[in-house]
Design a protein around this motif. Structure first.
Motif, PDB file in Angstrom:
ATOM      1  N   ALA A 177       0.861  -1.180   0.000  1.00  0.00           N
ATOM      2  CA  ALA A 177       0.000   0.000   0.000  1.00  0.00           C
ATOM      3  C   ALA A 177       0.898   1.230   0.000  1.00  0.00           C
ATOM      4  O   ALA A 177       2.083   1.144   0.329  1.00  0.00           O
ATOM      5  N   THR A 178       0.327   2.378  -0.348  1.00  0.00           N
ATOM      6  CA  THR A 178       1.094   3.625  -0.342  1.00  0.00           C
ATOM      7  C   THR A 178       0.670   4.489   0.841  1.00  0.00           C
ATOM      8  O   THR A 178      -0.412   4.321   1.399  1.00  0.00           O
ATOM      9  N   ILE A 179       1.530   5.418   1.198  1.00  0.00           N
ATOM     10  CA  ILE A 179       1.301   6.285   2.358  1.00  0.00           C
ATOM     11  C   ILE A 179       0.964   7.691   1.862  1.00  0.00           C
ATOM     12  O   ILE A 179       1.744   8.297   1.121  1.00  0.00           O
ATOM     13  N   ALA A 180      -0.181   8.210   2.297  1.00  0.00           N
ATOM     14  CA  ALA A 180      -0.609   9.559   1.923  1.00  0.00           C
ATOM     15  C   ALA A 180       0.098  10.615   2.773  1.00  0.00           C
ATOM     16  O   ALA A 180       0.308  11.735   2.324  1.00  0.00           O
ATOM     17  N   GLY A 181       0.451  10.256   3.990  1.00  0.00           N
ATOM     18  CA  GLY A 181       1.086  11.198   4.905  1.00  0.00           C
ATOM     19  C   GLY A 181       0.781  10.828   6.336  1.00  0.00           C
ATOM     20  O   GLY A 181       0.166   9.789   6.616  1.00  0.00           O
ATOM     21  N   LEU A 182       1.217  11.694   7.227  1.00  0.00           N
ATOM     22  CA  LEU A 182       0.997  11.524   8.666  1.00  0.00           C
ATOM     23  C   LEU A 182       0.335  12.777   9.204  1.00  0.00           C
ATOM     24  O   LEU A 182       0.860  13.883   9.029  1.00  0.00           O
ATOM     25  N   GLY A 183      -0.807  12.609   9.852  1.00  0.00           N
ATOM     26  CA  GLY A 183      -1.469  13.695  10.553  1.00  0.00           C
ATOM     27  C   GLY A 183      -1.331  13.455  12.043  1.00  0.00           C
ATOM     28  O   GLY A 183      -1.671  12.375  12.519  1.00  0.00           O
ATOM     29  N   VAL A 184      -0.801  14.442  12.767  1.00  0.00           N
ATOM     30  CA  VAL A 184      -0.631  14.302  14.216  1.00  0.00           C
ATOM     31  C   VAL A 184      -1.285  15.471  14.932  1.00  0.00           C
ATOM     32  O   VAL A 184      -1.378  16.570  14.389  1.00  0.00           O
ATOM     33  N   LEU A 185      -1.726  15.194  16.143  1.00  0.00           N
ATOM     34  CA  LEU A 185      -2.299  16.261  16.946  1.00  0.00           C
ATOM     35  C   LEU A 185      -1.208  17.199  17.444  1.00  0.00           C
ATOM     36  O   LEU A 185      -1.303  18.407  17.286  1.00  0.00           O
ATOM     37  N   ILE A 186      -0.163  16.615  18.051  1.00  0.00           N
ATOM     38  CA  ILE A 186       0.884  17.413  18.687  1.00  0.00           C
ATOM     39  C   ILE A 186       2.248  16.925  18.210  1.00  0.00           C
ATOM     40  O   ILE A 186       2.571  15.747  18.337  1.00  0.00           O
ATOM     41  N   GLU A 187       3.029  17.854  17.679  1.00  0.00           N
ATOM     42  CA  GLU A 187       4.397  17.540  17.271  1.00  0.00           C
ATOM     43  C   GLU A 187       5.365  18.244  18.214  1.00  0.00           C
ATOM     44  O   GLU A 187       5.229  19.440  18.472  1.00  0.00           O
ATOM     45  N   LYS A 188       6.322  17.503  18.719  1.00  0.00           N
ATOM     46  CA  LYS A 188       7.434  18.092  19.463  1.00  0.00           C
ATOM     47  C   LYS A 188       8.508  18.362  18.418  1.00  0.00           C
ATOM     48  O   LYS A 188       9.353  17.516  18.130  1.00  0.00           O
ATOM     49  N   SER A 189       8.460  19.557  17.820  1.00  0.00           N
ATOM     50  CA  SER A 189       9.304  19.852  16.667  1.00  0.00           C
ATOM     51  C   SER A 189      10.779  20.008  17.025  1.00  0.00           C
ATOM     52  O   SER A 189      11.617  20.054  16.133  1.00  0.00           O
ATOM     53  N   PHE A 190      11.105  20.030  18.305  1.00  0.00           N
ATOM     54  CA  PHE A 190      12.503  20.074  18.732  1.00  0.00           C
ATOM     55  C   PHE A 190      13.125  18.678  18.739  1.00  0.00           C
ATOM     56  O   PHE A 190      14.305  18.524  19.017  1.00  0.00           O
ATOM     57  N   GLN A 191      12.334  17.658  18.431  1.00  0.00           N
ATOM     58  CA  GLN A 191      12.829  16.295  18.307  1.00  0.00           C
ATOM     59  C   GLN A 191      12.833  15.921  16.820  1.00  0.00           C
ATOM     60  O   GLN A 191      12.148  16.546  16.014  1.00  0.00           O
ATOM     61  N   PRO A 192      13.558  14.878  16.412  1.00  0.00           N
ATOM     62  CA  PRO A 192      13.823  14.642  14.987  1.00  0.00           C
ATOM     63  C   PRO A 192      12.762  13.904  14.179  1.00  0.00           C
ATOM     64  O   PRO A 192      13.014  13.542  13.032  1.00  0.00           O
ATOM     65  N   GLY A 193      11.567  13.692  14.708  1.00  0.00           N
ATOM     66  CA  GLY A 193      10.557  12.900  14.015  1.00  0.00           C
ATOM     67  C   GLY A 193      10.209  13.387  12.620  1.00  0.00           C
ATOM     68  O   GLY A 193      10.201  12.615  11.663  1.00  0.00           O
ATOM     69  N   ARG A 194       9.911  14.673  12.488  1.00  0.00           N
ATOM     70  CA  ARG A 194       9.532  15.218  11.178  1.00  0.00           C
ATOM     71  C   ARG A 194      10.657  15.030  10.165  1.00  0.00           C
ATOM     72  O   ARG A 194      10.416  14.629   9.028  1.00  0.00           O
ATOM     73  N   LYS A 201      13.021  12.772  10.098  1.00  0.00           N
ATOM     74  CA  LYS A 201      13.111  11.353   9.720  1.00  0.00           C
ATOM     75  C   LYS A 201      12.040  10.987   8.700  1.00  0.00           C
ATOM     76  O   LYS A 201      12.310  10.292   7.724  1.00  0.00           O
ATOM     77  N   LEU A 202      10.834  11.455   8.936  1.00  0.00           N
ATOM     78  CA  LEU A 202       9.722  11.107   8.050  1.00  0.00           C
ATOM     79  C   LEU A 202       9.824  11.831   6.710  1.00  0.00           C
ATOM     80  O   LEU A 202       9.589  11.236   5.658  1.00  0.00           O
ATOM     81  N   ASN A 203      10.185  13.109   6.745  1.00  0.00           N
ATOM     82  CA  ASN A 203      10.369  13.845   5.492  1.00  0.00           C
ATOM     83  C   ASN A 203      11.466  13.216   4.642  1.00  0.00           C
ATOM     84  O   ASN A 203      11.353  13.164   3.415  1.00  0.00           O
ATOM     85  N   ALA A 204      12.518  12.694   5.286  1.00  0.00           N
ATOM     86  CA  ALA A 204      13.601  12.025   4.560  1.00  0.00           C
ATOM     87  C   ALA A 204      13.112  10.763   3.849  1.00  0.00           C
ATOM     88  O   ALA A 204      13.698  10.336   2.858  1.00  0.00           O
ATOM     89  N   GLN A 205      12.012  10.185   4.350  1.00  0.00           N
ATOM     90  CA  GLN A 205      11.402   9.008   3.713  1.00  0.00           C
ATOM     91  C   GLN A 205      10.338   9.410   2.678  1.00  0.00           C
ATOM     92  O   GLN A 205       9.646   8.555   2.136  1.00  0.00           O
ATOM     93  N   GLY A 206      10.183  10.716   2.468  1.00  0.00           N
ATOM     94  CA  GLY A 206       9.183  11.199   1.514  1.00  0.00           C
ATOM     95  C   GLY A 206       7.783  11.299   2.083  1.00  0.00           C
ATOM     96  O   GLY A 206       6.809  11.365   1.342  1.00  0.00           O
ATOM     97  N   ILE A 207       7.669  11.319   3.419  1.00  0.00           N
ATOM     98  CA  ILE A 207       6.360  11.372   4.080  1.00  0.00           C
ATOM     99  C   ILE A 207       6.012  12.810   4.449  1.00  0.00           C
ATOM    100  O   ILE A 207       6.779  13.486   5.139  1.00  0.00           O
ATOM    101  N   GLU A 208       4.832  13.259   4.014  1.00  0.00           N
ATOM    102  CA  GLU A 208       4.330  14.573   4.409  1.00  0.00           C
ATOM    103  C   GLU A 208       3.805  14.489   5.837  1.00  0.00           C
ATOM    104  O   GLU A 208       3.058  13.569   6.184  1.00  0.00           O
ATOM    105  N   VAL A 209       4.201  15.457   6.667  1.00  0.00           N
ATOM    106  CA  VAL A 209       3.738  15.519   8.055  1.00  0.00           C
ATOM    107  C   VAL A 209       2.890  16.775   8.217  1.00  0.00           C
ATOM    108  O   VAL A 209       3.308  17.870   7.851  1.00  0.00           O
ATOM    109  N   PHE A 210       1.698  16.591   8.790  1.00  0.00           N
ATOM    110  CA  PHE A 210       0.812  17.704   9.111  1.00  0.00           C
ATOM    111  C   PHE A 210       0.515  17.638  10.597  1.00  0.00           C
ATOM    112  O   PHE A 210      -0.011  16.641  11.084  1.00  0.00           O
TER     113      PHE A 210
END
Length: 191
Positions: free
Chosen positions: A145-162, A164-173
């Protein structure tokens, strides 16, 4: 989303630079009106992406994933943390390292409910280091299956999650992006 930021400011508890307690409205007790609005916001952001399913990891992601799937009018998949005694075959499985709980667990998804035809939106309550989201994406991709993206309620943007995901081609909202946090202090950045 200003409504969520205000709720975090008024009812959230910043324990330290890593832990934000939102159990009075997201985790243990759910504010259904806020949850419905958050689901609508995530759905609206991804509305024209051809999503066929919404997926989340049990358990805190279930409420926002459900309200998002209702708004998109598509089924919701729950990625299980424990293999079921009755669903022990025909599963996709992967291991997740939980930063918060400092443990590993096996994530499972029944092959019966996903196919290569699906375009899946992943929804969760938090994004921090991105380990859970990366494992969920890995699991979904096992089905082709393909991934449309990730929608999250709360992002701790001072940590590397976004990153990592952007490097995999994943849109984060993210509905709320926390740029800095310490005991009893929360700073928000642009969503």
């Amino acid at each position: 989303m200003k409504l969520l930021e205000e709720k975090i400011k008024n009812d959230g508890i910043a324990v330290n630079e890593h832990i934000l307690k939102v159990d009075s409205f997201i985790n243990h007790q759910v504010d259904p009106i806020l949850m419905q609005e958050m689901g609508k916001n995530i759905a609206e952001h991804f509305r024209n992406k051809g999503i066929t399913k919404v997926a989340t990891i049990e358990s805190s992601g279930i409420s926002p994933a459900l309200t998002t799937s209702i708004a998109l009018k598509v089924p919701m998949l729950i990625l299980k943390k424990q293999p079921s005694k009755i669903l022990n075959q025909d599963l996709y499985q992967t291991v997740v390292t939980s930063f918060t709980k400092e443990t590993n667990y096996e994530l499972t998804l029944s092959k019966k409910y996903i196919s290569e035809e699906d375009h899946v939106l992943l929804v969760d309550d938090f994004l921090a280091n991105g380990e859970s989201a990366t494992a969920a994406i890995r699991l979904i991709r096992m089905s082709h299956a393909t991934i449309a993206g990730l929608g999250v309620l709360i992002e701790k943007s001072f940590q590397p999650g976004r990153e990592k995901l952007n490097a995999q081609g994943i849109e984060v909202f993210a509905l709320a992006r926390i740029t800095k946090m310490s005991e009893n202090y929360i700073e928000f950045g642009p969503s």
